[in-house]
Design a protein around this motif. Structure first.
Motif, PDB file in Angstrom:
ATOM      1  N   ASP A  30       0.808  -1.217   0.000  1.00  0.00           N
ATOM      2  CA  ASP A  30       0.000   0.000   0.000  1.00  0.00           C
ATOM      3  C   ASP A  30       0.842   1.269   0.000  1.00  0.00           C
ATOM      4  OD1 ASP A  30      -2.293  -1.532   0.069  1.00  0.00           O
ATOM      5  OD2 ASP A  30      -2.634  -1.266   2.227  1.00  0.00           O
ATOM      6  N   GLY A  31       2.125   1.147   0.373  1.00  0.00           N
ATOM      7  CA  GLY A  31       2.993   2.313   0.364  1.00  0.00           C
ATOM      8  C   GLY A  31       3.501   2.769   1.711  1.00  0.00           C
ATOM      9  N   HIS A  32       3.167   2.036   2.774  1.00  0.00           N
ATOM     10  CA  HIS A  32       3.683   2.387   4.101  1.00  0.00           C
ATOM     11  C   HIS A  32       5.144   1.953   4.231  1.00  0.00           C
ATOM     12  CE1 HIS A  32      -0.414   2.969   5.904  1.00  0.00           C
ATOM     13  NE2 HIS A  32      -0.748   2.052   5.010  1.00  0.00           N
ATOM     14  N   ASP A  33       5.965   2.764   4.874  1.00  0.00           N
ATOM     15  CA  ASP A  33       7.247   2.287   5.380  1.00  0.00           C
ATOM     16  C   ASP A  33       6.955   1.542   6.670  1.00  0.00           C
ATOM     17  OD1 ASP A  33       8.764   3.373   3.320  1.00  0.00           O
ATOM     18  OD2 ASP A  33       9.002   5.288   4.358  1.00  0.00           O
ATOM     19  N   LEU A  34       7.803   0.543   7.001  1.00  0.00           N
ATOM     20  CA  LEU A  34       7.444  -0.364   8.086  1.00  0.00           C
ATOM     21  C   LEU A  34       8.570  -0.605   9.084  1.00  0.00           C
ATOM     22  CD1 LEU A  34       5.670  -3.197   6.058  1.00  0.00           C
ATOM     23  CD2 LEU A  34       4.558  -1.504   7.512  1.00  0.00           C
ATOM     24  N   ALA A  35       8.165  -0.678  10.355  1.00  0.00           N
ATOM     25  CA  ALA A  35       9.001  -1.264  11.398  1.00  0.00           C
ATOM     26  C   ALA A  35       8.333  -2.581  11.776  1.00  0.00           C
ATOM     27  CB  ALA A  35       9.092  -0.348  12.606  1.00  0.00           C
ATOM     28  N   LEU A  36       9.059  -3.672  11.637  1.00  0.00           N
ATOM     29  CA  LEU A  36       8.525  -4.997  11.935  1.00  0.00           C
ATOM     30  C   LEU A  36       9.037  -5.456  13.291  1.00  0.00           C
ATOM     31  CD1 LEU A  36       9.044  -6.768   8.490  1.00  0.00           C
ATOM     32  CD2 LEU A  36       7.141  -5.331   9.256  1.00  0.00           C
ATOM     33  N   ASN A  37       8.147  -5.999  14.085  1.00  0.00           N
ATOM     34  CA  ASN A  37       8.517  -6.458  15.426  1.00  0.00           C
ATOM     35  C   ASN A  37       8.154  -7.923  15.632  1.00  0.00           C
ATOM     36  OD1 ASN A  37       6.629  -7.002  18.059  1.00  0.00           O
ATOM     37  ND2 ASN A  37       8.688  -6.376  18.613  1.00  0.00           N
ATOM     38  N   ASP A  38       8.959  -8.585  16.444  1.00  0.00           N
ATOM     39  CA  ASP A  38       8.604  -9.893  16.977  1.00  0.00           C
ATOM     40  C   ASP A  38       9.516 -10.147  18.171  1.00  0.00           C
ATOM     41  OD1 ASP A  38       7.556 -12.689  17.131  1.00  0.00           O
ATOM     42  OD2 ASP A  38       6.793 -12.180  15.142  1.00  0.00           O
ATOM     43  N   ILE A  39       9.348 -11.303  18.797  1.00  0.00           N
ATOM     44  CA  ILE A  39      10.149 -11.644  19.969  1.00  0.00           C
ATOM     45  C   ILE A  39      11.531 -12.130  19.538  1.00  0.00           C
ATOM     46  CG2 ILE A  39       8.135 -12.162  21.384  1.00  0.00           C
ATOM     47  CD1 ILE A  39       8.605 -15.132  20.832  1.00  0.00           C
ATOM     48  N   PRO A  40      12.520 -12.062  20.427  1.00  0.00           N
ATOM     49  CA  PRO A  40      13.878 -12.481  20.068  1.00  0.00           C
ATOM     50  C   PRO A  40      13.967 -13.899  19.512  1.00  0.00           C
ATOM     51  CG  PRO A  40      13.938 -11.226  22.100  1.00  0.00           C
ATOM     52  CD  PRO A  40      12.481 -11.415  21.766  1.00  0.00           C
ATOM     53  N   ALA A  41      13.131 -14.802  19.992  1.00  0.00           N
ATOM     54  CA  ALA A  41      13.169 -16.191  19.502  1.00  0.00           C
ATOM     55  C   ALA A  41      12.838 -16.287  18.022  1.00  0.00           C
ATOM     56  CB  ALA A  41      12.201 -17.056  20.310  1.00  0.00           C
ATOM     57  N   ASN A  42      12.153 -15.278  17.493  1.00  0.00           N
ATOM     58  CA  ASN A  42      11.780 -15.277  16.076  1.00  0.00           C
ATOM     59  C   ASN A  42      12.628 -14.308  15.249  1.00  0.00           C
ATOM     60  OD1 ASN A  42       9.730 -17.143  16.506  1.00  0.00           O
ATOM     61  ND2 ASN A  42       8.164 -15.583  16.822  1.00  0.00           N
ATOM     62  N   ALA A  43      13.802 -13.977  15.742  1.00  0.00           N
ATOM     63  CA  ALA A  43      14.645 -12.973  15.080  1.00  0.00           C
ATOM     64  C   ALA A  43      14.975 -13.345  13.639  1.00  0.00           C
ATOM     65  CB  ALA A  43      15.930 -12.770  15.879  1.00  0.00           C
ATOM     66  N   ASP A  44      15.328 -14.588  13.394  1.00  0.00           N
ATOM     67  CA  ASP A  44      15.695 -15.001  12.034  1.00  0.00           C
ATOM     68  C   ASP A  44      14.493 -14.912  11.089  1.00  0.00           C
ATOM     69  OD1 ASP A  44      18.252 -15.451  12.895  1.00  0.00           O
ATOM     70  OD2 ASP A  44      18.053 -17.630  13.029  1.00  0.00           O
ATOM     71  N   LEU A  45      13.327 -15.374  11.563  1.00  0.00           N
ATOM     72  CA  LEU A  45      12.117 -15.284  10.749  1.00  0.00           C
ATOM     73  C   LEU A  45      11.762 -13.837  10.453  1.00  0.00           C
ATOM     74  CD1 LEU A  45       9.731 -17.940  12.381  1.00  0.00           C
ATOM     75  CD2 LEU A  45      10.648 -17.997  10.052  1.00  0.00           C
ATOM     76  N   LEU A  46      11.932 -12.974  11.454  1.00  0.00           N
ATOM     77  CA  LEU A  46      11.601 -11.557  11.287  1.00  0.00           C
ATOM     78  C   LEU A  46      12.497 -10.911  10.241  1.00  0.00           C
ATOM     79  CD1 LEU A  46       9.794  -9.259  12.407  1.00  0.00           C
ATOM     80  CD2 LEU A  46      11.682  -8.690  13.941  1.00  0.00           C
ATOM     81  N   GLU A  47      13.777 -11.205  10.299  1.00  0.00           N
ATOM     82  CA  GLU A  47      14.698 -10.616   9.332  1.00  0.00           C
ATOM     83  C   GLU A  47      14.425 -11.145   7.931  1.00  0.00           C
ATOM     84  OE1 GLU A  47      16.976  -8.143   7.616  1.00  0.00           O
ATOM     85  OE2 GLU A  47      16.670  -8.029   9.788  1.00  0.00           O
TER      86      GLU A  47
END
Length: 263
Positions: A30-47
């Motif tokens: 849609d055009g938003h810039d994003l900050a993505l969050n999750d817990i440390p255990a999911n760091a690899d998935l988040l990246e």
């Protein structure tokens, strides 16, 4: 004048996978810039999710934090603003589910579910609102409720209570922050094909003496649209709620469940 989506910065909690990932993908589209969050255990998935979404050309950053911890949530919002300059949309999506009968439920399990789902929503709402008020431009705050905010499921009492709480929190926040130009709404998924619902199906099947998959099938029989939803169904609603098209909506908890429950 309504803010254009192209100048918007959105923070999505619990966005490494599932509904949160689908929401992030749609908001980037849609055009938003994003900050993505999750817990440390999911760091690899988040990246990995962030790397996928950078192909959209939007600015995508990541921040690790647990939604139930006040200092971490505050730091998450501060990091978002440091990276992007401001915060315009908060999507408090982080949540967990457990399946246990009330008679067997330990208080610690009750506390864990309420802590992540309801306390986490409160902290995310509050931290985002403080930032948006300081900016003086209004904003949009969205929370993850559920069909169980209207129609609880057996063996999901703590999950149901937490989502009823998100619905009430959303209404109260809308009342308090409208004067600041901040709208607050919740999206309420039904039965979605995610890891969370795989867990619910497994546990419900065990509790009810069914084969794996039969509990999900049983609960899905009431879906008028004839299919279990996918995360993208939810993301479409969030897209609307995060856009200027929803500027005159606040305090609402909107179901996207294929017609299981009518509000």
């Amino acid at each position: 004048m309504a803010r254009t989506v192209e100048s918007s910065v959105a923070l999505v909690t619990g966005s490494a996978r599932g509904i949160g990932k689908a929401i992030a993908a749609r908001l980037a589209e849609d055009g938003h810039d994003l900050a993505l969050n999750d817990i440390p255990a999911n760091a690899d998935l988040l990246e990995a999710t962030a790397e996928e979404l950078r192909s959209t050309g939007r600015k995508i950053t990541t921040v690790l934090a647990e939604a139930s911890k006040p200092a971490e949530v505050s730091a998450m919002v501060e990091s978002t603003v440091a990276e992007h300059g401001e915060l315009n949309v908060m999507v408090a999506n982080a949540g967990i589910a457990r399946v246990t009968s009330l008679l067997e439920m330990e208080a610690d399990e009750w506390d864990q579910v309420l802590s992540v789902n309801l306390r986490g929503a409160f902290l995310s709402y509050q931290a985002a609102a403080k930032q948006m008020i300081a900016q003086g431009k209004g904003g949009k705050i969205l929370g993850a409720a559920s069909i169980v905010a209207f129609r609880p499921f057996a063996l999901l009492a703590h999950y149901s209570a937490s989502k009823w709480g998100v619905r009430g929190l959303t209404q109260a926040a809308a009342m308090e922050w409208a004067k600041h130009g901040i709208t607050v709404n919740a999206y309420c998924p039904g039965i979605v094909g995610t890891d969370m619902w795989d867990l619910i199906d497994k546990k419900l099947s065990e509790e009810e003496g069914l084969q794996r998959g039969e509990a999900l099938k049983k609960y899905s029989e009431s879906i008028l649209m004839g299919r279990v939803s996918v995360p993208e169904d939810v993301a479409k609603l969030v897209s609307f709620l995060a856009s200027p098209d929803s500027d005159y909506m606040t305090g609402q908890s909107i179901m996207v469940d294929g017609g299981i429950q009518f509000s």
